[in-house]
Structures are given as structure tokens and as C-alpha cells.
Design an enzyme around this catalytic site. Sequence first.
Site, PDB file in Angstrom:
ATOM      1  N   LYS A  35       4.388   2.126  -5.118  1.00  0.00           N
ATOM      2  CA  LYS A  35       3.653   1.967  -6.230  1.00  0.00           C
ATOM      3  C   LYS A  35       4.420   2.649  -7.634  1.00  0.00           C
ATOM      4  CE  LYS A  35      -0.670   1.745  -3.718  1.00  0.00           C
ATOM      5  NZ  LYS A  35      -1.973   2.492  -3.244  1.00  0.00           N
ATOM      6  N   SER A  95       0.759  -1.278   0.088  1.00  0.00           N
ATOM      7  CA  SER A  95       0.020   0.069  -0.199  1.00  0.00           C
ATOM      8  C   SER A  95       0.959   1.380  -0.035  1.00  0.00           C
ATOM      9  CB  SER A  95      -0.986  -0.045   1.363  1.00  0.00           C
ATOM     10  OG  SER A  95      -0.021  -0.135   2.459  1.00  0.00           O
ATOM     11  N   CYS A  96       2.173   1.175  -0.039  1.00  0.00           N
ATOM     12  CA  CYS A  96       2.947   2.560  -0.068  1.00  0.00           C
ATOM     13  C   CYS A  96       3.185   3.268  -1.303  1.00  0.00           C
ATOM     14  CB  CYS A  96       4.304   1.656   0.607  1.00  0.00           C
ATOM     15  SG  CYS A  96       5.716   3.035   0.477  1.00  0.00           S
ATOM     16  N   SER A  97       2.862   4.369  -1.272  1.00  0.00           N
ATOM     17  CA  SER A  97       2.779   5.167  -2.350  1.00  0.00           C
ATOM     18  C   SER A  97       4.168   5.130  -3.101  1.00  0.00           C
ATOM     19  CB  SER A  97       2.495   6.810  -2.078  1.00  0.00           C
ATOM     20  OG  SER A  97       3.346   7.081  -1.236  1.00  0.00           O
TER      21      SER A  97
END
Length: 121
Positions: A15, A10-12
Site C-alpha cells: 500500500k 492486502s500487504c501494508s
Amino acid sequence: MTITIYGIKSCSTMKKAFTKLDELGVSYDFHDYKKQGIDKATVQRWVDSLSIDKVLNKRGTTWRKLTDEQKSEADANVDTAIELLVENTSMIKRPIVEGERVDKNILLCGYDEADFDKFFS
């Protein structure tokens, strides 16, 4: 080329790394250490190659939530810091990209688009 990208799904920043590797056509395995954990030997290998200052993320909320005593102990002793990283994987800087190419080993810590271009283009 065998590549593993370590981090938290879930870490930007993760991504961005996934997107870049996909754009470059690099296949990779993903190790989510939030779900799968991480062993001490792996963290030790990263620290030996990169340094504890590179691997330990002191800007995140997990580090800030530690007691002053825990922070001081981690700063004074790399083995203590490694134990904290194994127990609190959110404190590992993301992503860590590790793998092999025919001509060299790869170990990157943090997302830098230029580094990804350099190593995977």
C-alpha cells in the site's frame, strides 16, 4: 516507462508503494502473485539480479512455518529456495518493482522511499 509492481494487494508495504507511485505520477501494472501466481523463470531472473537473500523474506510467517528441513534445504540450494518461492509466494519480499525507462532497467525489491524517489522522480 513500463512498470510492473509485484506483490499481494492486502500487504501494508504494498500500500505504501502504491501510494508513492501514485504521488509520483507513475503508471504501473499490478501483478498479484497471490491470485495470479508467479513463474519460476521470473523468480530466477530476480534472484540472478538481486540475490536469493534479497528476494526471500525470512522474517514472515510463511518462512517460519516451514520445517527445519525445508529451511535447511533452501539455505543450501538456491534452486530449492526458488521452488519454495514459486509454491509459497508470500515468502517473496514485497514489493518487487520491475520495468524499463529510456535510460535504464529498473528492478527494486522491498519498499524504500528514497529508492522510489531516485528512480521515478
